[in-house]
Design a protein around this motif. Structure first.
Motif, PDB file in Angstrom:
ATOM      1  N   GLN A   5       0.833  -1.195   0.000  1.00  0.00           N
ATOM      2  CA  GLN A   5       0.000   0.000   0.000  1.00  0.00           C
ATOM      3  C   GLN A   5       0.873   1.252   0.000  1.00  0.00           C
ATOM      4  O   GLN A   5       1.868   1.323   0.720  1.00  0.00           O
ATOM      5  CB  GLN A   5      -0.915   0.002   1.228  1.00  0.00           C
ATOM      6  CG  GLN A   5      -1.900  -1.161   1.258  1.00  0.00           C
ATOM      7  CD  GLN A   5      -2.831  -1.166   0.054  1.00  0.00           C
ATOM      8  OE1 GLN A   5      -3.397  -0.137  -0.335  1.00  0.00           O
ATOM      9  NE2 GLN A   5      -2.992  -2.332  -0.557  1.00  0.00           N
ATOM     10  N   ILE A   6       0.516   2.209  -0.858  1.00  0.00           N
ATOM     11  CA  ILE A   6       1.198   3.497  -0.873  1.00  0.00           C
ATOM     12  C   ILE A   6       0.150   4.583  -0.728  1.00  0.00           C
ATOM     13  O   ILE A   6      -1.056   4.336  -0.850  1.00  0.00           O
ATOM     14  CB  ILE A   6       2.010   3.705  -2.175  1.00  0.00           C
ATOM     15  CG1 ILE A   6       1.072   3.689  -3.398  1.00  0.00           C
ATOM     16  CG2 ILE A   6       3.088   2.652  -2.304  1.00  0.00           C
ATOM     17  CD1 ILE A   6       1.781   4.036  -4.689  1.00  0.00           C
ATOM     18  N   LYS A   7       0.597   5.783  -0.479  1.00  0.00           N
ATOM     19  CA  LYS A   7      -0.345   6.891  -0.297  1.00  0.00           C
ATOM     20  C   LYS A   7      -1.142   7.106  -1.592  1.00  0.00           C
ATOM     21  O   LYS A   7      -0.576   7.094  -2.690  1.00  0.00           O
ATOM     22  CB  LYS A   7       0.418   8.166   0.071  1.00  0.00           C
ATOM     23  CG  LYS A   7       1.097   8.080   1.438  1.00  0.00           C
ATOM     24  CD  LYS A   7       1.733   9.394   1.798  1.00  0.00           C
ATOM     25  CE  LYS A   7       2.453   9.308   3.135  1.00  0.00           C
ATOM     26  NZ  LYS A   7       1.532   8.988   4.242  1.00  0.00           N
ATOM     27  N   PRO A   8      -2.463   7.322  -1.476  1.00  0.00           N
ATOM     28  CA  PRO A   8      -3.301   7.486  -2.665  1.00  0.00           C
ATOM     29  C   PRO A   8      -2.825   8.605  -3.586  1.00  0.00           C
ATOM     30  O   PRO A   8      -2.893   8.471  -4.817  1.00  0.00           O
ATOM     31  CB  PRO A   8      -4.684   7.793  -2.068  1.00  0.00           C
ATOM     32  CG  PRO A   8      -4.665   7.141  -0.726  1.00  0.00           C
ATOM     33  CD  PRO A   8      -3.259   7.308  -0.241  1.00  0.00           C
ATOM     34  N   TRP A   9      -2.365   9.713  -3.009  1.00  0.00           N
ATOM     35  CA  TRP A   9      -1.934  10.842  -3.855  1.00  0.00           C
ATOM     36  C   TRP A   9      -0.711  10.460  -4.683  1.00  0.00           C
ATOM     37  O   TRP A   9      -0.576  10.910  -5.836  1.00  0.00           O
ATOM     38  CB  TRP A   9      -1.635  12.080  -3.003  1.00  0.00           C
ATOM     39  CG  TRP A   9      -0.435  11.950  -2.095  1.00  0.00           C
ATOM     40  CD1 TRP A   9      -0.442  11.587  -0.777  1.00  0.00           C
ATOM     41  CD2 TRP A   9       0.942  12.171  -2.445  1.00  0.00           C
ATOM     42  NE1 TRP A   9       0.841  11.565  -0.272  1.00  0.00           N
ATOM     43  CE2 TRP A   9       1.715  11.929  -1.281  1.00  0.00           C
ATOM     44  CE3 TRP A   9       1.598  12.549  -3.609  1.00  0.00           C
ATOM     45  CZ2 TRP A   9       3.104  12.045  -1.261  1.00  0.00           C
ATOM     46  CZ3 TRP A   9       2.982  12.670  -3.601  1.00  0.00           C
ATOM     47  CH2 TRP A   9       3.718  12.428  -2.439  1.00  0.00           C
ATOM     48  N   LEU A  10       0.165   9.615  -4.130  1.00  0.00           N
ATOM     49  CA  LEU A  10       1.353   9.197  -4.859  1.00  0.00           C
ATOM     50  C   LEU A  10       0.973   8.261  -6.004  1.00  0.00           C
ATOM     51  O   LEU A  10       1.489   8.386  -7.127  1.00  0.00           O
ATOM     52  CB  LEU A  10       2.332   8.508  -3.917  1.00  0.00           C
ATOM     53  CG  LEU A  10       3.633   7.972  -4.549  1.00  0.00           C
ATOM     54  CD1 LEU A  10       4.385   9.097  -5.252  1.00  0.00           C
ATOM     55  CD2 LEU A  10       4.501   7.312  -3.484  1.00  0.00           C
ATOM     56  N   LYS A  11       0.051   7.340  -5.742  1.00  0.00           N
ATOM     57  CA  LYS A  11      -0.412   6.422  -6.785  1.00  0.00           C
ATOM     58  C   LYS A  11      -1.082   7.196  -7.913  1.00  0.00           C
ATOM     59  O   LYS A  11      -0.849   6.930  -9.102  1.00  0.00           O
ATOM     60  CB  LYS A  11      -1.384   5.412  -6.181  1.00  0.00           C
ATOM     61  CG  LYS A  11      -1.807   4.291  -7.124  1.00  0.00           C
ATOM     62  CD  LYS A  11      -2.636   3.266  -6.374  1.00  0.00           C
ATOM     63  CE  LYS A  11      -2.945   2.064  -7.254  1.00  0.00           C
ATOM     64  NZ  LYS A  11      -3.855   2.400  -8.364  1.00  0.00           N
ATOM     65  N   THR A  12      -1.914   8.175  -7.543  1.00  0.00           N
ATOM     66  CA  THR A  12      -2.587   8.996  -8.552  1.00  0.00           C
ATOM     67  C   THR A  12      -1.589   9.802  -9.369  1.00  0.00           C
ATOM     68  O   THR A  12      -1.715   9.919 -10.596  1.00  0.00           O
ATOM     69  CB  THR A  12      -3.591   9.947  -7.870  1.00  0.00           C
ATOM     70  OG1 THR A  12      -4.553   9.176  -7.150  1.00  0.00           O
ATOM     71  CG2 THR A  12      -4.296  10.817  -8.898  1.00  0.00           C
ATOM     72  N   ALA A  13      -0.575  10.354  -8.696  1.00  0.00           N
ATOM     73  CA  ALA A  13       0.446  11.142  -9.392  1.00  0.00           C
ATOM     74  C   ALA A  13       1.212  10.291 -10.396  1.00  0.00           C
ATOM     75  O   ALA A  13       1.503  10.742 -11.514  1.00  0.00           O
ATOM     76  CB  ALA A  13       1.408  11.759  -8.376  1.00  0.00           C
ATOM     77  N   LEU A  62       5.903   2.661  -9.930  1.00  0.00           N
ATOM     78  CA  LEU A  62       4.677   2.153  -9.313  1.00  0.00           C
ATOM     79  C   LEU A  62       4.826   0.680  -8.949  1.00  0.00           C
ATOM     80  O   LEU A  62       4.424   0.251  -7.857  1.00  0.00           O
ATOM     81  CB  LEU A  62       3.491   2.345 -10.270  1.00  0.00           C
ATOM     82  CG  LEU A  62       2.109   1.980  -9.726  1.00  0.00           C
ATOM     83  CD1 LEU A  62       1.755   2.839  -8.522  1.00  0.00           C
ATOM     84  CD2 LEU A  62       1.054   2.137 -10.818  1.00  0.00           C
ATOM     85  N   TRP A  63       5.412  -0.103  -9.845  1.00  0.00           N
ATOM     86  CA  TRP A  63       5.633  -1.524  -9.550  1.00  0.00           C
ATOM     87  C   TRP A  63       6.622  -1.686  -8.399  1.00  0.00           C
ATOM     88  O   TRP A  63       6.435  -2.536  -7.527  1.00  0.00           O
ATOM     89  CB  TRP A  63       6.160  -2.241 -10.784  1.00  0.00           C
ATOM     90  CG  TRP A  63       6.367  -3.713 -10.532  1.00  0.00           C
ATOM     91  CD1 TRP A  63       5.426  -4.695 -10.615  1.00  0.00           C
ATOM     92  CD2 TRP A  63       7.581  -4.342 -10.124  1.00  0.00           C
ATOM     93  NE1 TRP A  63       5.987  -5.905 -10.293  1.00  0.00           N
ATOM     94  CE2 TRP A  63       7.304  -5.722  -9.986  1.00  0.00           C
ATOM     95  CE3 TRP A  63       8.869  -3.882  -9.871  1.00  0.00           C
ATOM     96  CZ2 TRP A  63       8.276  -6.640  -9.594  1.00  0.00           C
ATOM     97  CZ3 TRP A  63       9.839  -4.803  -9.481  1.00  0.00           C
ATOM     98  CH2 TRP A  63       9.540  -6.162  -9.345  1.00  0.00           C
ATOM     99  N   GLY A  64       7.673  -0.873  -8.392  1.00  0.00           N
ATOM    100  CA  GLY A  64       8.654  -0.962  -7.326  1.00  0.00           C
ATOM    101  C   GLY A  64       8.066  -0.657  -5.960  1.00  0.00           C
ATOM    102  O   GLY A  64       8.465  -1.262  -4.959  1.00  0.00           O
ATOM    103  N   LEU A  65       7.090   0.254  -5.928  1.00  0.00           N
ATOM    104  CA  LEU A  65       6.477   0.631  -4.657  1.00  0.00           C
ATOM    105  C   LEU A  65       5.362  -0.312  -4.226  1.00  0.00           C
ATOM    106  O   LEU A  65       5.178  -0.564  -3.026  1.00  0.00           O
ATOM    107  CB  LEU A  65       5.918   2.055  -4.749  1.00  0.00           C
ATOM    108  CG  LEU A  65       6.946   3.184  -4.910  1.00  0.00           C
ATOM    109  CD1 LEU A  65       6.237   4.504  -5.156  1.00  0.00           C
ATOM    110  CD2 LEU A  65       7.836   3.278  -3.680  1.00  0.00           C
ATOM    111  N   THR A  66       4.590  -0.838  -5.194  1.00  0.00           N
ATOM    112  CA  THR A  66       3.421  -1.646  -4.854  1.00  0.00           C
ATOM    113  C   THR A  66       3.589  -3.123  -5.157  1.00  0.00           C
ATOM    114  O   THR A  66       2.844  -3.951  -4.633  1.00  0.00           O
ATOM    115  CB  THR A  66       2.186  -1.146  -5.618  1.00  0.00           C
ATOM    116  OG1 THR A  66       2.378  -1.358  -7.027  1.00  0.00           O
ATOM    117  CG2 THR A  66       1.946   0.329  -5.356  1.00  0.00           C
TER     118      THR A  66
END
Length: 206
Positions: A5-13, A62-66
């Motif tokens: 899980q990452i912060k929604p604003w980061l995923k959206t960005a 995104l893949w690296g974070l999630t």
């Protein structure tokens, strides 16, 4: 591997950042001209060449974070790479504009094939996120298949009849806003066919 899980604003960005940057870059460099090896490239080609690695980088981050990338993101990335490369190689912006038609047309066709088989392939992708009875999924799938077909036709009409500047604006804002509105108008449908926690647990147990 479980999704992190990452912060929604980061995923959206990470998801919306590349298209917005493409729009801003085109608005700034649309009148630019660059000559490489005797071939002159205009602003659209230049921005497209920069957009492809930017999109791939955002997906990689995104893949690296999630540790999770959706099938839709993979498919879209493949088309962006292929048609972006064709656009630059042939110095022809029409290839990149066709990409949007193919993306939405593909979604409409795939969902339509599932419906002909009496299945909601949308449920296969989104079922875990949106517990809903099968009848509701079939209705939602029909509506979205129609919306995607309309978006594909609209893109064809716009890029063939309007200026590149208009198409860039339409593709960046018009189509996503329309798709968002389509989803928002499904609230009553989702509420009507939504599974209760008891029904959902019973389905999982079965």
């Amino acid at each position: 591997m479980a999704e992190r899980q990452i912060k929604p604003w980061l995923k959206t960005a990470l998801e919306l950042g590349p298209p917005l940057l493409f729009f801003l870059a085109y608005m700034k460099f649309q009148d630019a001209q660059v000559t490489i090896a005797g071939t002159e490239y205009d602003g659209f080609i230049i921005v497209t060449a920069a957009f492809v690695p930017l999109l791939l980088a955002s997906i990689a981050v995104l893949w690296g974070l999630t540790r999770k990338i959706s099938r839709i993101q993979v498919f879209t990335a493949v088309l962006v790479v292929v048609f972006g490369a064709l656009t630059v190689w042939f110095n022809d912006e029409r290839f990149f504009k066709m990409k949007t038609t193919l993306v939405y047309g593909f979604f409409a066709i795939v969902l339509g094939i599932g419906l002909l088989r009496g299945q909601s392939w949308l449920q296969f992708v989104m079922g875990d996120l949106l517990p809903m009875r099968e009848e509701g999924w079939l209705i939602l799938t029909r509506r979205l298949a129609g919306a995607f077909a309309l978006m594909a036709l609209a893109n064809e009409l716009v890029w063939r009849t309007q200026s590149t500047e208009f198409w860039v604006t339409f593709e960046t804002f018009g189509l996503p806003v329309f798709l968002f509105a389509v989803f928002m108008f499904q609230a009553r449908l989702i509420e009507r066919f939504s599974l209760s926690e008891t029904e959902d647990d019973a389905g999982d147990a079965g």
